[in-house]
Scaffold this motif. Structure first.
Motif, PDB file in Angstrom:
ATOM      1  N   VAL A  22     135.375 106.310   8.243  1.00 16.13           N
ATOM      2  CA  VAL A  22     134.723 106.266   9.548  1.00 16.13           C
ATOM      3  C   VAL A  22     133.347 106.921   9.469  1.00 16.13           C
ATOM      4  O   VAL A  22     132.360 106.394   9.993  1.00 16.13           O
ATOM      5  CB  VAL A  22     135.607 106.934  10.632  1.00 16.13           C
ATOM      6  CG1 VAL A  22     134.852 107.069  11.943  1.00 16.13           C
ATOM      7  CG2 VAL A  22     136.888 106.134  10.831  1.00 16.13           C
ATOM      8  N   GLY A  25     131.027 104.668   7.653  1.00 19.32           N
ATOM      9  CA  GLY A  25     130.696 103.553   8.535  1.00 19.32           C
ATOM     10  C   GLY A  25     129.661 103.939   9.578  1.00 19.32           C
ATOM     11  O   GLY A  25     128.717 103.188   9.841  1.00 19.32           O
ATOM     12  N   LEU A  26     129.820 105.109  10.170  1.00 17.55           N
ATOM     13  CA  LEU A  26     128.854 105.556  11.170  1.00 17.55           C
ATOM     14  C   LEU A  26     127.469 105.783  10.539  1.00 17.55           C
ATOM     15  O   LEU A  26     126.448 105.453  11.136  1.00 17.55           O
ATOM     16  CB  LEU A  26     129.350 106.823  11.861  1.00 17.55           C
ATOM     17  CG  LEU A  26     130.573 106.631  12.778  1.00 17.55           C
ATOM     18  CD1 LEU A  26     131.066 107.972  13.294  1.00 17.55           C
ATOM     19  CD2 LEU A  26     130.232 105.691  13.917  1.00 17.55           C
ATOM     20  N   LEU A  29     125.960 102.436  10.005  1.00 18.45           N
ATOM     21  CA  LEU A  29     125.516 101.909  11.302  1.00 18.45           C
ATOM     22  C   LEU A  29     124.184 102.528  11.728  1.00 18.45           C
ATOM     23  O   LEU A  29     123.278 101.820  12.184  1.00 18.45           O
ATOM     24  CB  LEU A  29     126.567 102.177  12.373  1.00 18.45           C
ATOM     25  CG  LEU A  29     127.695 101.176  12.483  1.00 18.45           C
ATOM     26  CD1 LEU A  29     128.790 101.697  13.413  1.00 18.45           C
ATOM     27  CD2 LEU A  29     127.175  99.847  12.976  1.00 18.45           C
ATOM     28  N   ILE A 168     124.612  97.077   9.229  1.00 13.93           N
ATOM     29  CA  ILE A 168     125.395  97.127  10.467  1.00 13.93           C
ATOM     30  C   ILE A 168     126.781  96.515  10.260  1.00 13.93           C
ATOM     31  O   ILE A 168     127.791  97.096  10.678  1.00 13.93           O
ATOM     32  CB  ILE A 168     124.624  96.442  11.615  1.00 13.93           C
ATOM     33  CG1 ILE A 168     123.412  97.300  12.000  1.00 13.93           C
ATOM     34  CG2 ILE A 168     125.527  96.189  12.818  1.00 13.93           C
ATOM     35  CD1 ILE A 168     122.428  96.622  12.927  1.00 13.93           C
ATOM     36  N   VAL A 169     126.843  95.379   9.591  1.00 13.09           N
ATOM     37  CA  VAL A 169     128.146  94.744   9.340  1.00 13.09           C
ATOM     38  C   VAL A 169     129.011  95.642   8.456  1.00 13.09           C
ATOM     39  O   VAL A 169     130.206  95.838   8.728  1.00 13.09           O
ATOM     40  CB  VAL A 169     127.960  93.343   8.712  1.00 13.09           C
ATOM     41  CG1 VAL A 169     129.270  92.797   8.174  1.00 13.09           C
ATOM     42  CG2 VAL A 169     127.360  92.386   9.740  1.00 13.09           C
ATOM     43  N   GLN A 170     128.420  96.203   7.399  1.00  9.29           N
ATOM     44  CA  GLN A 170     129.187  97.100   6.524  1.00  9.29           C
ATOM     45  C   GLN A 170     129.631  98.347   7.278  1.00  9.29           C
ATOM     46  O   GLN A 170     130.730  98.859   7.059  1.00  9.29           O
ATOM     47  CB  GLN A 170     128.362  97.486   5.295  1.00  9.29           C
ATOM     48  CG  GLN A 170     128.163  96.354   4.319  1.00  9.29           C
ATOM     49  CD  GLN A 170     129.475  95.809   3.800  1.00  9.29           C
ATOM     50  OE1 GLN A 170     130.375  96.540   3.413  1.00  9.29           O
ATOM     51  NE2 GLN A 170     129.612  94.498   3.822  1.00  9.29           N
ATOM     52  N   GLY A 171     128.770  98.847   8.149  1.00  7.05           N
ATOM     53  CA  GLY A 171     129.137 100.020   8.946  1.00  7.05           C
ATOM     54  C   GLY A 171     130.323  99.747   9.844  1.00  7.05           C
ATOM     55  O   GLY A 171     131.297 100.522   9.877  1.00  7.05           O
ATOM     56  N   TRP A 172     130.270  98.649  10.582  1.00  8.00           N
ATOM     57  CA  TRP A 172     131.404  98.295  11.450  1.00  8.00           C
ATOM     58  C   TRP A 172     132.670  98.061  10.624  1.00  8.00           C
ATOM     59  O   TRP A 172     133.771  98.430  11.044  1.00  8.00           O
ATOM     60  CB  TRP A 172     131.089  97.050  12.276  1.00  8.00           C
ATOM     61  CG  TRP A 172     130.290  97.329  13.501  1.00  8.00           C
ATOM     62  CD1 TRP A 172     129.041  96.865  13.776  1.00  8.00           C
ATOM     63  CD2 TRP A 172     130.652  98.158  14.603  1.00  8.00           C
ATOM     64  NE1 TRP A 172     128.614  97.353  14.979  1.00  8.00           N
ATOM     65  CE2 TRP A 172     129.592  98.151  15.518  1.00  8.00           C
ATOM     66  CE3 TRP A 172     131.783  98.922  14.908  1.00  8.00           C
ATOM     67  CZ2 TRP A 172     129.611  98.857  16.706  1.00  8.00           C
ATOM     68  CZ3 TRP A 172     131.800  99.628  16.099  1.00  8.00           C
ATOM     69  CH2 TRP A 172     130.729  99.594  16.980  1.00  8.00           C
ATOM     70  N   THR A 173     132.517  97.454   9.456  1.00  4.50           N
ATOM     71  CA  THR A 173     133.668  97.210   8.585  1.00  4.50           C
ATOM     72  C   THR A 173     134.324  98.521   8.170  1.00  4.50           C
ATOM     73  O   THR A 173     135.547  98.660   8.230  1.00  4.50           O
ATOM     74  CB  THR A 173     133.234  96.409   7.343  1.00  4.50           C
ATOM     75  OG1 THR A 173     132.652  95.179   7.756  1.00  4.50           O
ATOM     76  CG2 THR A 173     134.399  96.152   6.412  1.00  4.50           C
ATOM     77  N   VAL A 175     134.088 101.497   9.657  1.00  3.78           N
ATOM     78  CA  VAL A 175     134.675 102.156  10.830  1.00  3.78           C
ATOM     79  C   VAL A 175     136.009 101.494  11.177  1.00  3.78           C
ATOM     80  O   VAL A 175     137.027 102.175  11.385  1.00  3.78           O
ATOM     81  CB  VAL A 175     133.711 102.111  12.043  1.00  3.78           C
ATOM     82  CG1 VAL A 175     134.416 102.531  13.320  1.00  3.78           C
ATOM     83  CG2 VAL A 175     132.505 102.996  11.781  1.00  3.78           C
ATOM     84  N   ALA A 176     136.049 100.156  11.221  1.00  6.39           N
ATOM     85  CA  ALA A 176     137.285  99.450  11.554  1.00  6.39           C
ATOM     86  C   ALA A 176     138.362  99.710  10.510  1.00  6.39           C
ATOM     87  O   ALA A 176     139.531  99.921  10.843  1.00  6.39           O
ATOM     88  CB  ALA A 176     136.996  97.952  11.675  1.00  6.39           C
TER      89      ALA A 176
END
Length: 183
Positions: A22, A25-26, A29, A168-173, A175-176
């Motif tokens: 997480v 990911g943040l 982001l 951004i996509v890698q960050g959301w990935t 975090v999820a």
């Protein structure tokens, strides 16, 4: 190589590290949003990254050139190394020109890949799901066409936009994934 895949971490090992995923990911982001906020700086950063890779590759080519036995092979590898080094230096001396060249290559690659996907999708027509491949080909071809139409002006921001979207996509990935393994 097979042992690497056999030694995948267990879910309990990953679960204990969920907060790290997480956090990463943040951070990704935040970096993606910063890149999105200044696409020119992000473009220059990506050009410098490619320049460093080309310099390293060129040096490796030059070292390799003198490891081969015959003169004609030495000449080929040395010339390849010199060209890589020169391209890497060009990325640092003139990042705007380099971004224009890389953007043109990106447009051409997207056009070729999109047309190839269209061709493959149409050949797979009797199979279920062929339409997804055709749709992917249309989108990729359109992206290449749009980039080519805006070239060279869009070369100031297009590579930065790709970098920002990827971050951004890698960050959301991350975090999820982190939140997913937590539960």
């Amino acid at each position: 190589m097979a042992s690497v895949f056999n030694e995948m971490p267990t879910s309990s090992t990953l679960r204990s590290k969920w907060l790290w995923f997480v956090g990463l990911g943040l951070l990704l982001l935040i970096c993606g949003l910063i890149a999105l906020g200044n696409l020119l700086v992000a473009t220059v950063a990506s050009v410098f990254y490619v320049g460093m890779l080309m310099l390293a590759g060129g040096i490796i080519y030059l070292i390799h050139a003198f490891q081969v036995r015959s003169w004609d092979h030495v000449l080929f590898w040395a010339l390849s190394g010199v060209l890589y080094v020169l391209a890497g230096i060009c990325a640092f001396i003139n990042p705007i020109l380099t971004s224009a060249i890389l953007t043109l290559f990106l447009a051409i690659a997207l056009l070729v890949a999109g047309i190839f996907r269209l061709f493959v999708g149409m050949r797979m027509r009797p199979l279920k799901g062929w339409g997804w491949i055709v749709t992917s080909g249309i989108i990729t071809t359109l992206a290449g066409f749009v980039i080519a139409l805006g070239w060279p002006v869009n070369s100031l921001w297009i590579l930065g936009l790709f970098l920002a979207i990827d971050l951004i996509v890698q960050g959301w990935t991350m975090v999820a994934f982190g939140l997913g393994i937590r539960s």
